[in-house]
Enzyme design. Structure first.
Site, short mmCIF file in Angstrom:
data_model
loop_
_atom_site.label_atom_id
_atom_site.label_comp_id
_atom_site.label_asym_id
_atom_site.label_seq_id
_atom_site.Cartn_x
_atom_site.Cartn_y
_atom_site.Cartn_z
N LYS A 107 -61.16 -27.73 50.60
CA LYS A 107 -61.59 -28.26 49.31
C LYS A 107 -62.97 -28.91 49.37
CE LYS A 107 -57.04 -28.74 47.28
NZ LYS A 107 -56.23 -28.22 48.39
C1 LIG Z 1 -55.30 -27.16 48.21
C2 LIG Z 1 -54.79 -26.52 49.46
C3 LIG Z 1 -54.16 -25.24 49.45
C4 LIG Z 1 -53.88 -24.48 48.18
O1 LIG Z 1 -55.02 -23.98 47.59
P1 LIG Z 1 -54.97 -23.48 46.07
O2 LIG Z 1 -56.37 -23.15 45.73
O3 LIG Z 1 -54.45 -24.65 45.27
O4 LIG Z 1 -54.04 -22.32 46.00
C5 LIG Z 1 -53.77 -24.69 50.67
N1 LIG Z 1 -53.94 -25.35 51.82
C6 LIG Z 1 -54.52 -26.57 51.87
C7 LIG Z 1 -54.65 -27.25 53.18
C8 LIG Z 1 -54.97 -27.21 50.71
O5 LIG Z 1 -55.54 -28.43 50.76
#
Ligand SMILES: *Cc1c(COP(=O)(O)O)cnc(C)c1O
Length: 435
Positions: A107
């Site tokens: 993210k």
């Molecule tokens: C947010 C997140 C996901 C999921 O991603 P999306 O875009 O919401 O499908 C998967 N793994 C981790 C470690 C995350 O922080």
């Protein structure tokens, strides 16, 4: 570039409006009006481009002329100034490691890109800061806090549930200072989210402060995630084999960015949406029916989503055509025991350490590749240290602390305790946050 609302295609917005608002006034998600494929020559020569050049070519059309080229290039440079390595795990199976950023989860890229766009759009509002108000169950808060740290004209207020985030996650939220404030809420994540939603509708607050959200549905968080798929392709292209991406999915933003990359011309054989037992989407592919559920807790908790917000965008890409969707995307669900077992198996046979989310990506990839002689990449979305409480007992090892974690772990936590919505309101009305 114009964006339309998925609730009503006549409701259009500029990139700036879409970024500042997050969601359209009619509550629809924004979607780009046009998607223009990149020239063939670009894909042919991709290994000759730097990551920054690739990212610029990929995002350019979605920003349009709303941010000057030199500034956009600089935003990209600051956003992706770390590695995105593809690591071989087994024959034809690779991990795309997306955890080398400041908070060690994927993210970071979206949060950093969005922060800088917002900073640019807010450049002239000299005495009026924008306040980003965000509720977090763990990873989002850290990424947003780091992404916005020191961005001029933007204050960040993060609400997190007391005692419900990991130690590392809490330190990532509460130790930064500057323009970042953490509010420790006596409650659960849903309470935090509820307070945030109420604040956005409370004119006594919004008369005093411009509020915005850094939610994952924001186009400036969603679209930069396309970069990952291009970076992986650049590293694996020489193998000349059809490429499958398995994406550990919760809110489906990341995989939806992958699908957009494919729309830009990226040669992808198939996407696998790998889920934990929150299996709304795997069920959709089985039954053609989309039935949201209450979310269930798992060891891959960043994917505990019962009604993935971004799935509607994927449907839009494929014109809501079920056959097209299933031609491009396969989706599977795995439970915690299967996840733990495969984490151990991968470690025992290859030495590679997966986190629970990446492990689900691996499981989905293996399942799909059983029938296909192709090469695959699973996205390693978080560093195992962020889920040390699961990884260490399952593998029977002690993980080393990476520098990003050492940096925060001994810092002093600074958070303001709040209990009620009234506490939040008083804070937002009275408290100045000094950048
Ligand atoms: C947010 C997140 C996901 C999921 O991603 P999306 O875009 O919401 O499908 C998967 N793994 C981790 C470690 C995350 O922080």
């Amino acid at each position: 570039m114009n964006y339309y609302s998925l609730n009503n295609k006549d409701n259009k917005s500029s990139f700036e409006e879409a970024v500042v608002r997050g969601i359209a006034p009619d509550r629809g998600l924004y979607f780009p009006q046009n998607i223009t494929p990149l020239p063939r020559a670009f894909f042919k020569n991709i290994e000759n481009y730097s990551n920054e050049e690739i990212a610029f070519k990929v995002i350019e059309q979605f920003v349009g002329d709303e941010i000057p080229t030199s500034i956009l290039k600089n935003i990209i440079k600051e956003t992706i100034n770390f590695e995105f390595p593809v690591v071989k795990v087994e024959n034809n199976i690779h991990a795309l490691e997306l955890f080398h950023g400041p908070t060690m989860a994927f993210k970071d890229v979206g949060a950093r890109f969005m922060a800088r766009c917002l900073g640019y759009f807010n450049r002239d509002k000299k005495d009026e800061n924008v306040t980003v108000l965000v509720a977090t169950s763990g990873d989002t808060g850290g990424a947003v806090a780091h992404g916005f740290l020191g961005v001029k004209g933007v204050d960040v207020v993060i609400l997190y549930p007391s005692g419900k985030v990991s130690d590392v996650q809490e330190k990532q939220l509460t130790t930064l200072g500057q323009n970042i404030v953490a509010l420790e809420v006596d409650g659960v994540f849903d309470d935090c989210q509820e307070m945030v939603k109420t604040a956005f509708l409370d004119t006594e607050i919004t008369d005093q402060r411009t509020l915005t959200s850094a939610n994952s549905i924001n186009v400036a968080r969603w679209l930069p995630q396309m970069f990952y798929f291009f970076f992986a392709y650049k590293q694996l292209k020489h193998k000349n084999k059809g490429l499958v991406f398995s994406v550990p999915s919760g809110n489906f933003g990341n995989i939806c960015a992958g699908v957009m990359a494919q729309q830009l011309g990226l040669p992808v054989h198939q996407f696998v949406a790998s889920c934990n037992i929150n299996d709304v989407v795997p069920n959709f592919f089985k039954s053609k029916k989309y039935t949201p559920q209450a979310s269930k807790q798992t060891i891959s908790n960043a994917m505990d989503v019962g009604n993935p917000s971004n799935f509607i965008r994927i449907q839009e890409v494929f014109n809501n055509d079920f056959d097209q969707l299933s031609k491009h995307i396969s989706s599977y669900s795995f439970d915690d025991d299967t996840t733990r077992a495969v984490m151990k198996k991968i470690h025992d046979t290859t030495g590679y350490v997966t986190d629970p989310h990446g492990a689900i990506g691996y499981l989905g990839l293996k399942k799909y590749l059983q029938e296909q002689p192709l090469q695959g990449v699973f996205l390693e979305t978080a560093h195992p240290i962020k889920f040390a409480n699961v990884v260490e007992p399952v593998l029977g090892i002690k993980l080393e602390l990476p520098p990003q974690i050492i940096e925060v772990i001994d810092k002093k936590k600074v958070a303001t305790n709040i209990k009620t919505y009234q506490d939040l309101k008083e804070f937002l009305i009275k408290q100045a946050i000094h950048s």
